[in-house]
Design an enzyme around this catalytic site. Sequence first.
Site, PDB file in Angstrom:
ATOM      1  N   HIS A  89     100.632 -15.531  -7.082  1.00 41.79           N
ATOM      2  CA  HIS A  89      99.552 -16.525  -6.937  1.00 41.79           C
ATOM      3  C   HIS A  89      98.775 -16.317  -5.630  1.00 41.79           C
ATOM      4  O   HIS A  89      98.184 -17.257  -5.111  1.00 41.79           O
ATOM      5  CB  HIS A  89     100.089 -17.961  -6.977  1.00 41.79           C
ATOM      6  CG  HIS A  89     101.042 -18.220  -8.093  1.00 41.79           C
ATOM      7  ND1 HIS A  89     100.655 -18.706  -9.326  1.00 41.79           N
ATOM      8  CD2 HIS A  89     102.396 -18.019  -8.185  1.00 41.79           C
ATOM      9  CE1 HIS A  89     101.716 -18.821 -10.111  1.00 41.79           C
ATOM     10  NE2 HIS A  89     102.784 -18.404  -9.443  1.00 41.79           N
ATOM     11  N   LYS A 108      79.910  -4.764  11.446  1.00 42.83           N
ATOM     12  CA  LYS A 108      80.501  -4.660  10.113  1.00 42.83           C
ATOM     13  C   LYS A 108      80.986  -3.256   9.755  1.00 42.83           C
ATOM     14  O   LYS A 108      80.399  -2.259  10.119  1.00 42.83           O
ATOM     15  CB  LYS A 108      79.464  -5.068   9.037  1.00 42.83           C
ATOM     16  CG  LYS A 108      79.151  -6.537   8.984  1.00 42.83           C
ATOM     17  CD  LYS A 108      80.296  -7.408   8.500  1.00 42.83           C
ATOM     18  CE  LYS A 108      80.580  -7.250   7.035  1.00 42.83           C
ATOM     19  NZ  LYS A 108      79.494  -7.781   6.181  1.00 42.83           N
ATOM     20  N   SER A 114      76.628  -2.176   8.066  1.00 48.22           N
ATOM     21  CA  SER A 114      75.620  -3.126   7.612  1.00 48.22           C
ATOM     22  C   SER A 114      74.310  -2.804   8.322  1.00 48.22           C
ATOM     23  O   SER A 114      74.312  -2.316   9.448  1.00 48.22           O
ATOM     24  CB  SER A 114      76.074  -4.547   7.960  1.00 48.22           C
ATOM     25  OG  SER A 114      74.958  -5.394   8.142  1.00 48.22           O
ATOM     26  N   GLU A 153      84.821  -1.520  -3.571  1.00 51.28           N
ATOM     27  CA  GLU A 153      83.919  -2.489  -4.207  1.00 51.28           C
ATOM     28  C   GLU A 153      83.156  -1.852  -5.356  1.00 51.28           C
ATOM     29  O   GLU A 153      82.986  -2.450  -6.422  1.00 51.28           O
ATOM     30  CB  GLU A 153      82.923  -3.044  -3.180  1.00 51.28           C
ATOM     31  CG  GLU A 153      83.572  -3.999  -2.197  1.00 51.28           C
ATOM     32  CD  GLU A 153      82.597  -4.451  -1.123  1.00 51.28           C
ATOM     33  OE1 GLU A 153      82.442  -5.659  -0.954  1.00 51.28           O
ATOM     34  OE2 GLU A 153      81.987  -3.595  -0.455  1.00 51.28           O
TER      35      GLU A 153
END
Length: 461
Positions: free
Chosen positions: A158, A285, A279, A292
């Site tokens: 979970h 970043k 970024s 992804e």
Amino acid sequence: MTQQQTWSQRFESVLHPAIARFNASINFDIELIEYDITGSQAHAKMLAHTGIISLEEGEKLVSGLEQVRQEYRQGNFHPGIDAEDVHFAVERRLTEIIGDVGKKLHTARSRNDQVGTDTRLYLREQIQQIRQQLRDFQAVLLDIAEQNIETLIPGYTHLQRAQPLSLAHHLLAYFQMTQRDWERLGDVLRRVNISPLGCGALAGTTFPIDRHYSAQLLNFDAVYENSLDGVSDRDFAIEFLAASSLIMVHLSRLSEEVIFWASEEFRFVILKDSCATGSSIMPQKKNPDVPELVRGKTGRVFGHLQALLVMMKGLPLAYNKDLQEDKEALFDSVNTVKACLEAMTILLREGLEFRTQRLAEAVCEDFSNATDVADYLAAKGVPFREAYNLVGKVVKTCIASQKLLKDLSLEEWKQLHTAFETDIYAAISPRQVVAARNSYGGTGFSQISTALSHARSQMTT
Ligand code: ARG
């Protein structure tokens, strides 16, 4: 070739240019050209072998086809929309090269059995390549696992801290998933590798062909038993897309884990510069674009599976032009799966560094050893459910006093239950918690050694 030349004399006018473009598949089925040539060479040899054409004609067809292949490989073959599809394009060029004998190639054959043959030859080769890529991916998983048997990582259910694990055990789970993928593709291959060549348009042919002969030349394991089934079956393509979808599920689940492992909230891995991106506005970043994209591309393959299932469900026997739609679905899925496997293999091999110090801290900062306290009491004769309830209360008081289980004094333990001794501290240390799970297939260190050598042997079968 004008439209009148392509079709029989029953056609009086040419296709509307927009309809010609709509109908044509040459822009994408050019991908099949080498398989088409190989399939046609086998067909030509069979025609000569059975005496349907002369041996000399057969040889002319085979060498002319080889010349088309060379032209294509040298970048000198650019058929236009007027060729309609790769099958017409090759036949037309062949006839330009060797003259009228080229017009004999299509004896006792239809584009329906031809395209089915090409698609299977294509898929057979792609499956072999994808299986090899799965092996490369697995080899990297095994290498990292071998180096990280003693590295502990929080295990979750979970997405809540559950019980600590050996990092090797976690990675070996992905080994087993991809092992099933490898096996599944091998199983699909058995049904891909069946020859529809010689099924004709739908009913077979009036010529005395030898389907087994051409099948053997093309290394097919068998021939389709029923000509209607042979030209209209795309089960093998759907099976391939289903197997590919599962590969993507597995890559996507790993991607998801890598993405959160790399986040500030987890800090379990460092993404190396070679596999991360920045970024355009936020200078601090470092983004996990590779996992992804893998996660994002997964939907494409699922979509292609769905598209083919829907395409097939209402098709009457035998060939229908709808079947032309199978190609882009297959090509895009093959390219997607291969690209994702390659990227994830590189990411694992050189793009990720596990922060072992941080992981060692992470497994000490929670109650994921609570089960072990209950197991400790149960091993001393306390019924497990009773022990479970007692430990629940301990966790509650610890949370209230901002303590972990390891912070309780022996006195406090004894107050909870007289069965506790000083060995409780060893029993709840993360390393011991992992080591103790020595049941078959568990995360215990000696289980992992067995699992690793088993995995190594699975790689060689
Ligand atoms: N381009 C067609 C396809 O991909 C080849 C087969 C055409 N057959 C036909 N009867 N029109 O399916």
